[in-house]
Design a protein around this motif. Sequence first.
Motif: not given
Length: 273
Positions: A178-199
Motif C-alpha cells: 500500500d505504501a508503494l502504491a501511495t508513493a507512486a500516486v504522489t509521483l503522478g500515477l493514477e491510484e488504480g493503476q499504481s495499485q495494480r502495478l504494485a501488486l
Amino acid sequence: MDRFQNILLVGCGNMAGAMLVGWLAGGIPASRFTVVDPQRGDVPDGVTLLRELPQGRFDAILLGIKPQGLDDLAPALSGLVGRETVLFSILAGVEFDSLSTRFPEAGAIVRIMPNLAAAIGKSPVALDSRGLDEAGRAAVIALMAPLGTPEWLAGEHLFDAVTALAGCGPAFVYRFIDALATAAVTLGLEEGQSQRLALAMVEGAAQLAAQQAEASPPVSPGVLADRVASPGGSTRAGLNVLDADGALARVIAEAMTASRDRNAEMAADARRG
C-alpha cells in the motif's frame, strides 16, 4: 493424511476458514469436515455445519476460536477430546501447558501457525507437537501440505517469534504494498493503476525470490536486491534511502518485536486463566 478421516473445526472464522478452503482445494473430501460455528452463514458444499457441539468421535479437532474464548468453550468441548483425538490449535499465545490443562485426555496436541495464504496453498505452516510419535508427525505434515509449506519448529519457545514473522508478517507486507502504491500516486500515477502495478511487481518479485531460494546455489533476497541495483543507478538511489542508518531493517525489527511481545503477553494471560 488417512489418519484424519473425521475432522471437527470448532470456530471457522478467517483463519480456520482459509485452512478449510485450502484443504478442499488440495483434494481432501468435504465429507471429512464438520464445522461448529453459531455465527457462520454457510460452508462449502459437502461440509457439515452445526450450531452446537456434536456428540461422537473425531480423529482431529481444530480450535479455530479467538484465544479469549477458550475458557468458555473448554468445559463443553473437553468431553469430545479423547485419547484417540489429536487436538490442533491455531490460538496465538496459548501454550501446550494451557491446552493440556483444559484438555487432559487429548491423545496429542499440535500447535499450528499458518496465515491466510493457506486458502491458496501458499502459507508457511509452523508446527510443534506434544504426544505424537513419528508416524503421527508424518500424518500431520501430510494433512498440512495442501496449505503451503509445513515444517516443525525446534521448540515451543519459538512460537512467539514465528507468529511475528509468519502470522503477522502478511499484514506488514500489505502495508508495504500500500505504501508503494501511495508513493507512486504522489509521483503522478493514477491510484488504480499504481495499485495494480504494485501488486504485480510484488507478486513477481516474491515468485522470483522463491525460485532463486531453490536454485543451486541458492540466492538470498538481499543478493537479489543488489543485482537489481546497478551502481549509480535509480534503484541504488532508492535503496540508499531504505538502507540509511538501517532505517527499513530497524522499523521492521521494531514491528516484529512488538508483535512477539504481545504474543508473549497473551500466553501469560492464558496461563493465568
